[in-house]
Motif scaffolding. Sequence first.
Motif, PDB file in Angstrom:
ATOM      1  N   LYS A  11      38.773  39.788  53.763  1.00 55.07           N
ATOM      2  CA  LYS A  11      38.605  40.307  52.405  1.00 55.07           C
ATOM      3  C   LYS A  11      38.092  39.190  51.505  1.00 55.07           C
ATOM      4  O   LYS A  11      38.413  38.017  51.702  1.00 55.07           O
ATOM      5  N   ALA A  12      37.304  39.564  50.514  1.00 51.87           N
ATOM      6  CA  ALA A  12      36.765  38.595  49.561  1.00 51.87           C
ATOM      7  C   ALA A  12      36.328  39.337  48.304  1.00 51.87           C
ATOM      8  O   ALA A  12      36.147  40.565  48.322  1.00 51.87           O
ATOM      9  N   LEU A  13      36.164  38.584  47.219  1.00 44.50           N
ATOM     10  CA  LEU A  13      35.686  39.173  45.971  1.00 44.50           C
ATOM     11  C   LEU A  13      34.171  39.309  46.029  1.00 44.50           C
ATOM     12  O   LEU A  13      33.460  38.340  46.274  1.00 44.50           O
ATOM     13  N   CYS A  14      33.678  40.508  45.817  1.00 42.32           N
ATOM     14  CA  CYS A  14      32.233  40.754  45.788  1.00 42.32           C
ATOM     15  C   CYS A  14      31.794  40.847  44.332  1.00 42.32           C
ATOM     16  O   CYS A  14      32.249  41.730  43.591  1.00 42.32           O
ATOM     17  N   GLU A  15      30.912  39.944  43.915  1.00 39.82           N
ATOM     18  CA  GLU A  15      30.440  39.962  42.530  1.00 39.82           C
ATOM     19  C   GLU A  15      29.628  41.215  42.240  1.00 39.82           C
ATOM     20  O   GLU A  15      29.651  41.737  41.124  1.00 39.82           O
ATOM     21  N   GLN A  18      32.169  43.966  42.041  1.00 37.38           N
ATOM     22  CA  GLN A  18      33.172  43.634  41.036  1.00 37.38           C
ATOM     23  C   GLN A  18      34.584  44.017  41.481  1.00 37.38           C
ATOM     24  O   GLN A  18      35.389  44.534  40.704  1.00 37.38           O
ATOM     25  N   GLN A  19      34.878  43.747  42.744  1.00 36.94           N
ATOM     26  CA  GLN A  19      36.217  44.022  43.258  1.00 36.94           C
ATOM     27  C   GLN A  19      36.402  43.313  44.595  1.00 36.94           C
ATOM     28  O   GLN A  19      35.440  42.834  45.203  1.00 36.94           O
ATOM     29  N   VAL A  20      37.663  43.246  45.025  1.00 36.52           N
ATOM     30  CA  VAL A  20      37.953  42.706  46.342  1.00 36.52           C
ATOM     31  C   VAL A  20      37.564  43.759  47.377  1.00 36.52           C
ATOM     32  O   VAL A  20      37.940  44.931  47.264  1.00 36.52           O
ATOM     33  N   VAL A  21      36.797  43.323  48.363  1.00 34.02           N
ATOM     34  CA  VAL A  21      36.270  44.271  49.348  1.00 34.02           C
ATOM     35  C   VAL A  21      36.543  43.764  50.759  1.00 34.02           C
ATOM     36  O   VAL A  21      36.841  42.587  50.979  1.00 34.02           O
ATOM     37  N   CYS A  47      29.719  41.917  52.587  1.00 35.65           N
ATOM     38  CA  CYS A  47      30.472  43.013  51.986  1.00 35.65           C
ATOM     39  C   CYS A  47      30.233  44.307  52.770  1.00 35.65           C
ATOM     40  O   CYS A  47      29.087  44.687  53.026  1.00 35.65           O
TER      41      CYS A  47
END
Length: 206
Positions: A11-15, A18-21, A47
């Motif tokens: 999991k990581a933050l996708c700019e 705009q959320q953790v994906v 993502c």
Amino acid sequence: MKLYLQGDRGKALCEHCQQVVGITYTRRDVPFSDGNGQAREILVGVCDQCATTVAIPPQSTPAIKEARRQQLTSIEARLPAVYLDVLDAAMHSVAEDAGVQMRKLFFSYYFSAPLVPALEQVHDGFAQYLAQQAEVRQIPAVNAMKRLSLKVNHYVAEDLARLLQATRMTQTELLKSLIAQIRLDVLEGGNPAVIADLRQLVRLGL
């Protein structure tokens, strides 16, 4: 350090989203942020929703650095050794702990600076100064040469190309003339504003 494999998930933050994906590690070509070149077939976290690259594992860093290094342009010239002595003396005058790696920084500054009028005359004056000093000190003429080798990014390479076009000099002539100008600006103390600029650049580069 965790070793990631192709197909691993996380999991990581996708700019973009705009959320953790959720992400999946896969191999792909990744362009550099400045648009100049890319790192090919490196492992990255993608993502699952928008297919944007959102994570780069540490193991991919060496491949990225090597790809970036290969994007650098080489500037090569053989110059009279005394010219490099003058350049290094100017660097030492600006910052006592400056090493030869700062040569690139000094040239980059002058490549992008406004064109100095009568640059050829500046070099002619420096050549005359060297001849006069050899005569006054009764030193025989020495023709020792040294190789100058710089690796610069495409911005600096473009600045150099523009300056070469504007001056219509060869690359070697231009480098020698710029060293002559550096001598006037720094060693002769003729341009305090330039000295201040170079001192700030050196502090950032050390």
